[in-house]
Write a protein that holds these residues in place. Structure first.
Motif, short mmCIF file in Angstrom:
data_model
loop_
_atom_site.label_atom_id
_atom_site.label_comp_id
_atom_site.label_asym_id
_atom_site.label_seq_id
_atom_site.Cartn_x
_atom_site.Cartn_y
_atom_site.Cartn_z
N ALA A 132 -8.06 -0.09 -5.87
CA ALA A 132 -7.16 1.30 -5.92
C ALA A 132 -5.62 1.13 -5.66
O ALA A 132 -4.94 1.96 -5.69
N SER A 133 -5.36 -0.17 -5.24
CA SER A 133 -4.05 -0.44 -5.13
C SER A 133 -3.38 -0.89 -6.39
O SER A 133 -3.80 -1.70 -7.08
N ASP A 134 -2.24 0.08 -6.73
CA ASP A 134 -1.71 -0.33 -8.08
C ASP A 134 -0.41 -0.91 -8.07
O ASP A 134 0.09 -1.52 -9.00
N THR A 135 -0.12 -1.56 -6.72
CA THR A 135 0.96 -2.36 -6.52
C THR A 135 0.44 -3.85 -5.84
O THR A 135 0.31 -3.81 -4.80
N TRP A 136 0.36 -4.99 -6.48
CA TRP A 136 0.14 -6.04 -5.73
C TRP A 136 0.60 -7.29 -6.43
O TRP A 136 1.26 -7.21 -7.71
N ILE A 137 0.80 -8.54 -5.61
CA ILE A 137 1.48 -9.58 -6.10
C ILE A 137 0.29 -10.68 -5.88
O ILE A 137 -0.37 -10.72 -4.89
N PRO B 80 4.96 5.50 -0.04
CA PRO B 80 4.70 4.42 0.54
C PRO B 80 4.25 4.64 2.09
O PRO B 80 4.48 5.58 2.53
N LEU B 81 3.59 3.88 2.36
CA LEU B 81 2.64 3.81 3.68
C LEU B 81 3.39 3.08 4.67
O LEU B 81 3.89 1.90 4.50
N ALA C 156 -6.04 -0.05 4.42
CA ALA C 156 -5.42 -0.51 5.37
C ALA C 156 -6.16 -0.59 6.87
O ALA C 156 -6.21 -1.46 7.45
N THR C 157 -6.90 0.53 6.84
CA THR C 157 -7.77 0.88 8.15
C THR C 157 -9.06 0.04 8.05
O THR C 157 -9.38 -0.68 9.11
N LEU C 158 -9.48 -0.03 6.88
CA LEU C 158 -10.58 -0.97 6.62
C LEU C 158 -10.33 -2.60 6.86
O LEU C 158 -10.99 -3.12 7.70
N CYS C 159 -9.18 -3.14 6.58
CA CYS C 159 -8.73 -4.48 6.76
C CYS C 159 -8.18 -4.74 8.14
O CYS C 159 -7.77 -5.81 8.43
N ALA C 160 -8.12 -3.43 8.99
CA ALA C 160 -7.69 -3.76 10.09
C ALA C 160 -8.64 -3.42 11.13
O ALA C 160 -8.63 -3.26 12.69
N LEU D 254 0.78 -1.19 -0.11
CA LEU D 254 0.15 0.16 0.08
C LEU D 254 0.98 1.26 0.02
O LEU D 254 1.90 1.58 0.72
N GLY D 255 0.33 2.27 -0.54
CA GLY D 255 0.77 3.58 -0.52
C GLY D 255 0.00 4.44 0.26
O GLY D 255 -1.18 3.96 0.88
N ALA D 256 0.59 5.44 0.80
CA ALA D 256 -0.33 6.29 1.79
C ALA D 256 -1.82 6.64 1.09
O ALA D 256 -2.39 6.82 2.09
N GLU D 257 -1.90 6.78 -0.15
CA GLU D 257 -3.36 7.08 -0.59
C GLU D 257 -4.25 5.98 -0.43
O GLU D 257 -5.35 6.09 -0.44
#
Lengths: 194, 194
Positions: free
Chosen positions: A138-143, A177-178, A109-113, A101-104
Protein backbone atom coordinates in the motif's frame (compact mmCIF):
# COMPACT_ATOMS: atom_id res chain seq x y z
CA UNK A 1 10.43 12.65 21.00
CA UNK A 2 11.88 9.84 23.03
CA UNK A 3 13.80 6.97 21.57
CA UNK A 4 11.01 4.57 22.25
CA UNK A 5 8.58 7.05 20.80
CA UNK A 6 10.75 7.59 17.80
CA UNK A 7 10.80 3.93 17.02
CA UNK A 8 7.63 2.59 18.53
CA UNK A 9 5.08 5.33 19.10
CA UNK A 10 2.83 3.48 21.49
CA UNK A 11 5.80 2.66 23.66
CA UNK A 12 5.35 6.17 25.00
CA UNK A 13 2.23 5.19 26.85
CA UNK A 14 4.36 4.06 29.74
CA UNK A 15 5.44 7.67 30.19
CA UNK A 16 1.97 9.11 30.56
CA UNK A 17 2.58 9.73 34.22
CA UNK A 18 5.64 11.89 33.66
CA UNK A 19 5.05 15.34 35.02
CA UNK A 20 5.53 18.24 32.67
CA UNK A 21 7.73 21.06 33.95
CA UNK A 22 5.80 23.77 35.76
CA UNK A 23 7.75 26.89 34.86
CA UNK A 24 7.06 28.82 31.68
CA UNK A 25 10.55 27.91 30.61
CA UNK A 26 11.92 25.14 32.69
CA UNK A 27 15.63 24.61 32.30
CA UNK A 28 17.03 21.14 32.95
CA UNK A 29 20.69 20.67 33.79
CA UNK A 30 22.04 17.14 33.49
CA UNK A 31 19.05 15.63 31.78
CA UNK A 32 17.31 12.51 32.99
CA UNK A 33 15.76 10.16 30.46
CA UNK A 34 12.27 11.46 31.15
CA UNK A 35 13.35 15.10 30.90
CA UNK A 36 15.02 14.38 27.56
CA UNK A 37 11.87 12.65 26.30
CA UNK A 38 9.81 15.67 27.37
CA UNK A 39 11.98 18.00 25.30
CA UNK A 40 11.80 15.79 22.21
CA UNK A 41 8.04 15.46 22.51
CA UNK A 42 8.12 18.95 21.00
CA UNK A 43 9.85 17.75 17.82
CA UNK A 44 7.64 16.39 15.04
CA UNK A 45 8.81 13.91 12.42
CA UNK A 46 7.75 12.13 9.30
CA UNK A 47 6.88 8.47 9.74
CA UNK A 48 8.58 5.55 8.06
CA UNK A 49 8.36 1.78 8.25
CA UNK A 50 11.56 -0.18 7.74
CA UNK A 51 11.32 -3.81 6.62
CA UNK A 52 13.98 -6.47 6.26
CA UNK A 53 14.53 -10.21 6.26
CA UNK A 54 17.95 -11.48 7.27
CA UNK A 55 16.90 -15.08 6.64
CA UNK A 56 14.92 -15.32 9.87
CA UNK A 57 11.60 -14.06 8.53
CA UNK A 58 10.27 -10.58 7.79
CA UNK A 59 10.35 -7.76 10.33
CA UNK A 60 8.84 -4.28 10.18
CA UNK A 61 9.69 -1.31 12.37
CA UNK A 62 7.92 2.05 12.62
CA UNK A 63 10.52 4.82 12.80
CA UNK A 64 10.43 8.60 13.03
CA UNK A 65 14.18 8.78 12.70
CA UNK A 66 14.66 8.59 8.93
CA UNK A 67 16.43 11.37 7.10
CA UNK A 68 18.45 11.92 3.95
CA UNK A 69 22.10 12.77 4.56
CA UNK A 70 23.66 12.77 1.12
CA UNK A 71 22.39 12.91 -2.46
CA UNK A 72 25.66 11.90 -4.11
CA UNK A 73 25.97 9.11 -3.17
CA UNK A 74 22.27 8.72 -2.20
CA UNK A 75 22.40 7.94 1.53
CA UNK A 76 19.80 7.96 4.27
CA UNK A 77 20.07 7.15 7.96
CA UNK A 78 17.71 5.86 10.62
CA UNK A 79 18.11 4.64 14.18
CA UNK A 80 16.99 1.42 15.79
CA UNK A 81 16.73 0.92 19.54
CA UNK A 82 18.27 -2.18 21.05
CA UNK A 83 14.93 -2.63 22.83
CA UNK A 84 13.08 -3.10 19.52
CA UNK A 85 12.02 -6.64 18.68
CA UNK A 86 13.05 -5.93 15.09
CA UNK A 87 16.56 -4.80 16.01
CA UNK A 88 18.41 -8.13 15.61
CA UNK A 89 17.07 -8.63 12.06
CA UNK A 90 17.43 -4.99 10.97
CA UNK A 91 21.02 -4.92 12.24
CA UNK A 92 21.86 -8.27 10.59
CA UNK A 93 20.30 -7.47 7.21
CA UNK A 94 22.42 -6.47 4.21
CA UNK A 95 19.49 -4.61 2.62
CA UNK A 96 16.33 -2.92 3.90
CA UNK A 97 13.23 -1.25 2.50
CA UNK A 98 12.35 2.18 3.93
CA UNK A 99 8.69 3.13 3.34
CA UNK A 100 7.90 6.86 3.68
CA UNK A 101 4.29 6.83 4.83
CA UNK A 102 1.35 8.98 3.91
CA UNK A 103 -1.65 9.55 6.17
CA UNK A 104 -3.48 6.80 4.27
CA UNK A 105 -0.91 4.31 5.54
CA UNK A 106 -1.49 5.06 9.21
CA UNK A 107 -2.58 1.44 9.64
CA UNK A 108 0.89 0.24 8.57
CA UNK A 109 2.52 2.67 10.99
CA UNK A 110 0.43 1.42 13.89
CA UNK A 111 0.83 -2.24 12.85
CA UNK A 112 4.63 -1.98 12.92
CA UNK A 113 4.58 -0.13 16.22
CA UNK A 114 2.45 -2.73 18.00
CA UNK A 115 4.23 -5.20 20.24
CA UNK A 116 3.57 -8.91 20.64
CA UNK A 117 1.78 -9.49 17.34
CA UNK A 118 2.80 -11.09 14.05
CA UNK A 119 3.10 -7.97 11.91
CA UNK A 120 3.14 -10.11 8.76
CA UNK A 121 0.15 -12.32 9.59
CA UNK A 122 -2.04 -10.64 6.96
CA UNK A 123 -0.37 -11.81 3.76
CA UNK A 124 -2.59 -9.60 1.60
CA UNK A 125 -0.83 -6.38 2.64
CA UNK A 126 2.80 -7.27 1.92
CA UNK A 127 4.82 -8.93 -0.78
CA UNK A 128 8.44 -9.71 -1.54
CA UNK A 129 10.57 -7.69 -3.97
CA UNK A 130 12.44 -9.61 -6.71
CA UNK A 131 15.56 -8.90 -4.65
CA UNK A 132 14.03 -10.68 -1.65
CA UNK A 133 13.04 -7.95 0.82
CA UNK A 134 9.52 -7.83 2.29
CA UNK A 135 7.56 -4.63 1.62
CA UNK A 136 4.08 -3.23 2.23
CA UNK A 137 2.28 -2.87 -1.08
CA UNK A 138 0.00 0.00 0.00
CA UNK A 139 3.01 2.31 0.37
CA UNK A 140 3.77 4.06 -2.91
CA UNK A 141 6.95 5.75 -1.69
CA UNK A 142 9.79 3.49 -0.65
CA UNK A 143 13.52 3.07 -1.01
CA UNK A 144 15.42 -0.20 -1.12
CA UNK A 145 19.01 0.17 -0.03
CA UNK A 146 22.14 -1.49 1.23
CA UNK A 147 23.38 -0.91 4.78
CA UNK A 148 26.79 0.75 4.46
CA UNK A 149 27.68 1.80 8.00
CA UNK A 150 26.50 1.79 11.58
CA UNK A 151 27.23 4.04 14.57
CA UNK A 152 26.46 3.05 18.15
CA UNK A 153 24.68 5.82 20.07
CA UNK A 154 23.69 4.94 23.61
CA UNK A 155 21.04 2.24 23.52
CA UNK A 156 20.49 2.65 19.77
CA UNK A 157 22.34 2.13 16.52
CA UNK A 158 22.33 4.74 13.74
CA UNK A 159 22.30 2.90 10.40
CA UNK A 160 23.38 4.47 7.08
CA UNK A 161 21.77 3.06 3.92
CA UNK A 162 22.87 3.51 0.29
CA UNK A 163 19.72 3.78 -1.86
CA UNK A 164 19.64 1.27 -4.71
CA UNK A 165 16.06 1.50 -5.94
CA UNK A 166 12.98 3.56 -5.17
CA UNK A 167 9.30 3.93 -5.87
CA UNK A 168 7.49 7.27 -5.82
CA UNK A 169 3.96 8.33 -6.71
CA UNK A 170 3.34 10.29 -9.89
CA UNK A 171 2.35 13.48 -8.16
CA UNK A 172 3.83 14.28 -4.77
CA UNK A 173 1.10 16.83 -4.22
CA UNK A 174 -1.37 13.94 -4.09
CA UNK A 175 0.48 12.58 -1.11
CA UNK A 176 -0.77 13.55 2.31
CA UNK A 177 2.27 12.91 4.51
CA UNK A 178 1.98 11.37 7.94
CA UNK A 179 3.62 13.17 10.87
CA UNK A 180 4.03 12.06 14.48
CA UNK A 181 4.17 14.64 17.26
CA UNK A 182 3.62 14.60 21.01
CA UNK A 183 1.89 11.18 20.93
CA UNK A 184 -0.50 12.12 18.14
CA UNK A 185 -0.68 11.53 14.39
CA UNK A 186 -1.06 14.43 11.97
CA UNK A 187 -1.45 14.80 8.23
CA UNK A 188 0.02 17.64 6.19
CA UNK A 189 -1.71 19.45 3.36
CA UNK A 190 -3.10 22.83 2.41
CA UNK A 191 -4.78 22.93 5.83
CA UNK A 192 -1.41 22.95 7.60
CA UNK A 193 0.53 25.18 5.23
CA UNK A 194 1.94 28.44 6.59
CA UNK B 1 14.02 15.65 1.20
CA UNK B 2 17.42 16.22 -0.29
CA UNK B 3 20.54 16.79 1.70
CA UNK B 4 20.68 20.41 0.76
CA UNK B 5 17.00 20.69 1.53
CA UNK B 6 17.44 18.94 4.82
CA UNK B 7 20.06 21.38 5.91
CA UNK B 8 19.30 24.52 3.98
CA UNK B 9 15.71 24.60 2.77
CA UNK B 10 16.05 27.30 0.19
CA UNK B 11 18.96 25.46 -1.33
CA UNK B 12 16.27 23.40 -3.02
CA UNK B 13 15.35 26.24 -5.30
CA UNK B 14 18.08 25.18 -7.65
CA UNK B 15 16.16 21.95 -8.21
CA UNK B 16 12.94 23.55 -9.34
CA UNK B 17 13.55 22.40 -12.87
CA UNK B 18 13.80 18.73 -11.95
CA UNK B 19 11.06 16.80 -13.66
CA UNK B 20 8.80 14.69 -11.52
CA UNK B 21 8.35 11.10 -12.64
CA UNK B 22 5.41 10.59 -14.99
CA UNK B 23 4.12 7.15 -14.03
CA UNK B 24 1.70 6.64 -11.19
CA UNK B 25 4.44 4.71 -9.47
CA UNK B 26 7.78 5.37 -11.03
CA UNK B 27 10.47 2.97 -9.94
CA UNK B 28 14.07 4.16 -10.02
CA UNK B 29 16.92 1.67 -10.15
CA UNK B 30 20.36 2.97 -9.33
CA UNK B 31 19.28 6.37 -8.05
CA UNK B 32 20.72 9.63 -9.28
CA UNK B 33 21.03 12.54 -6.88
CA UNK B 34 17.95 14.24 -8.31
CA UNK B 35 15.87 11.05 -8.16
CA UNK B 36 16.86 10.54 -4.54
CA UNK B 37 15.90 14.13 -3.74
CA UNK B 38 12.53 13.59 -5.42
CA UNK B 39 11.80 10.60 -3.19
CA UNK B 40 12.75 12.46 -0.01
CA UNK B 41 10.67 15.46 -0.96
CA UNK B 42 7.84 13.21 0.24
CA UNK B 43 9.24 12.98 3.77
CA UNK B 44 8.33 15.76 6.20
CA UNK B 45 10.45 16.73 9.19
CA UNK B 46 10.54 18.95 12.22
CA UNK B 47 12.79 21.99 11.91
CA UNK B 48 15.76 22.78 14.11
CA UNK B 49 18.46 25.41 14.19
CA UNK B 50 21.88 24.37 15.45
CA UNK B 51 24.25 27.03 16.79
CA UNK B 52 27.86 26.84 17.86
CA UNK B 53 31.01 28.88 18.26
CA UNK B 54 34.33 27.10 18.02
CA UNK B 55 36.23 30.30 18.73
CA UNK B 56 35.73 31.67 15.23
CA UNK B 57 32.42 33.43 15.81
CA UNK B 58 28.83 32.20 16.03
CA UNK B 59 27.24 30.05 13.31
CA UNK B 60 23.64 28.89 12.89
CA UNK B 61 22.37 26.11 10.65
CA UNK B 62 18.78 25.20 9.83
CA UNK B 63 18.40 21.42 9.89
CA UNK B 64 15.56 18.98 9.34
CA UNK B 65 17.78 16.08 10.33
CA UNK B 66 17.53 16.17 14.12
CA UNK B 67 16.24 13.15 16.02
CA UNK B 68 16.55 11.56 19.42
CA UNK B 69 18.33 8.21 19.42
CA UNK B 70 18.71 7.34 23.08
CA UNK B 71 17.15 8.50 26.33
CA UNK B 72 19.69 6.86 28.64
CA UNK B 73 22.15 8.40 28.01
CA UNK B 74 20.25 11.33 26.42
CA UNK B 75 21.60 11.43 22.86
CA UNK B 76 20.42 13.12 19.69
CA UNK B 77 21.88 13.15 16.19
CA UNK B 78 21.82 15.52 13.25
CA UNK B 79 23.65 15.74 9.95
CA UNK B 80 25.64 18.57 8.43
CA UNK B 81 26.53 18.78 4.77
CA UNK B 82 30.11 19.54 3.82
CA UNK B 83 28.62 22.19 1.50
CA UNK B 84 27.19 24.15 4.44
CA UNK B 85 29.01 27.35 5.34
CA UNK B 86 28.48 26.43 9.01
CA UNK B 87 30.05 22.97 8.66
CA UNK B 88 33.64 23.83 9.67
CA UNK B 89 32.50 25.46 12.92
CA UNK B 90 29.83 22.88 13.75
CA UNK B 91 32.30 20.05 13.18
CA UNK B 92 35.03 21.75 15.22
CA UNK B 93 32.82 22.69 18.18
CA UNK B 94 32.86 20.70 21.42
CA UNK B 95 29.33 21.79 22.28
CA UNK B 96 26.28 22.93 20.30
CA UNK B 97 22.78 24.27 20.97
CA UNK B 98 19.92 22.54 19.12
CA UNK B 99 16.77 24.69 18.96
CA UNK B 100 13.55 22.78 18.16
CA UNK B 101 11.46 25.41 16.39
CA UNK B 102 7.80 26.27 16.56
CA UNK B 103 5.88 27.94 13.76
CA UNK B 104 6.40 31.28 15.52
CA UNK B 105 10.14 30.90 14.96
CA UNK B 106 9.88 30.53 11.18
CA UNK B 107 11.99 33.69 10.85
CA UNK B 108 14.89 31.99 12.65
CA UNK B 109 14.57 28.96 10.36
CA UNK B 110 14.70 31.10 7.24
CA UNK B 111 17.48 33.30 8.63
CA UNK B 112 19.74 30.31 9.26
CA UNK B 113 18.93 28.83 5.85
CA UNK B 114 19.84 31.99 3.93
CA UNK B 115 23.24 32.09 2.28
CA UNK B 116 25.65 34.99 2.06
CA UNK B 117 24.34 37.00 4.99
CA UNK B 118 25.59 37.58 8.53
CA UNK B 119 23.05 35.47 10.44
CA UNK B 120 24.10 37.13 13.71
CA UNK B 121 24.00 40.73 12.52
CA UNK B 122 20.85 41.48 14.56
CA UNK B 123 22.22 41.29 18.09
CA UNK B 124 18.76 41.67 19.62
CA UNK B 125 17.67 38.15 18.68
CA UNK B 126 20.51 36.08 20.12
CA UNK B 127 22.55 35.88 23.27
CA UNK B 128 25.32 33.77 24.74
CA UNK B 129 24.72 31.07 27.35
CA UNK B 130 26.84 31.16 30.52
CA UNK B 131 28.69 28.19 29.04
CA UNK B 132 29.59 30.27 25.96
CA UNK B 133 27.38 28.98 23.14
CA UNK B 134 25.30 31.41 21.04
CA UNK B 135 21.51 30.81 21.07
CA UNK B 136 18.37 32.43 19.72
CA UNK B 137 16.35 33.81 22.60
CA UNK B 138 12.94 33.53 20.88
CA UNK B 139 13.20 29.74 20.88
CA UNK B 140 11.79 28.29 24.08
CA UNK B 141 12.80 24.71 23.34
CA UNK B 142 16.48 23.98 23.03
CA UNK B 143 19.10 21.50 24.10
CA UNK B 144 22.73 22.25 24.84
CA UNK B 145 24.96 19.23 24.40
CA UNK B 146 28.43 17.88 23.87
CA UNK B 147 29.44 16.27 20.58
CA UNK B 148 30.32 12.65 21.38
CA UNK B 149 30.74 10.99 17.99
CA UNK B 150 30.66 11.59 14.27
CA UNK B 151 29.99 9.29 11.30
CA UNK B 152 30.91 10.24 7.73
CA UNK B 153 28.04 9.58 5.30
CA UNK B 154 28.73 10.60 1.72
CA UNK B 155 29.03 14.38 1.54
CA UNK B 156 27.68 14.81 5.08
CA UNK B 157 28.65 14.03 8.65
CA UNK B 158 26.19 12.56 11.14
CA UNK B 159 26.92 14.08 14.57
CA UNK B 160 25.83 12.53 17.88
CA UNK B 161 25.29 14.91 20.80
CA UNK B 162 24.98 14.11 24.52
CA UNK B 163 22.38 16.47 26.03
CA UNK B 164 23.69 18.43 29.02
CA UNK B 165 21.00 21.05 29.54
CA UNK B 166 17.64 21.94 28.04
CA UNK B 167 14.87 24.50 28.03
CA UNK B 168 11.23 23.62 27.37
CA UNK B 169 8.03 25.66 27.50
CA UNK B 170 5.59 25.12 30.34
CA UNK B 171 2.89 23.56 28.22
CA UNK B 172 3.86 21.65 25.12
CA UNK B 173 0.29 21.93 23.87
CA UNK B 174 0.89 25.68 23.51
CA UNK B 175 3.65 24.96 21.03
CA UNK B 176 2.74 24.96 17.38
CA UNK B 177 5.58 22.95 15.85
CA UNK B 178 7.17 23.88 12.56
CA UNK B 179 7.40 21.23 9.83
CA UNK B 180 9.15 21.35 6.45
CA UNK B 181 7.81 19.31 3.56
CA UNK B 182 8.20 19.44 -0.21
CA UNK B 183 9.62 22.98 -0.17
CA UNK B 184 6.88 24.39 2.05
CA UNK B 185 6.53 25.22 5.72
CA UNK B 186 3.68 23.80 7.79
CA UNK B 187 2.46 24.15 11.35
CA UNK B 188 0.91 21.35 13.38
CA UNK B 189 -2.05 21.69 15.69
CA UNK B 190 -5.65 20.57 16.11
CA UNK B 191 -6.17 21.46 12.44
CA UNK B 192 -3.71 18.80 11.31
CA UNK B 193 -4.56 16.07 13.80
CA UNK B 194 -5.87 12.76 12.44
Amino acid sequence: MSTSAALQPQGQRIDDSIEEPQDARHRFEGLTASEFKTVFRNHPAGVAVITADAGDGPVGLTATSVFSVSAEPPLLVFSVSSQSSSAPTILAADTVVVHLLGAEQLDIATLCATSDIDRFADTTIWDTLPSGEPYFTASDTWIRGRVVSRMEAGNSTVVAVHALEASVPDDLSDADPLVYHNRTWHSLGEHSRI
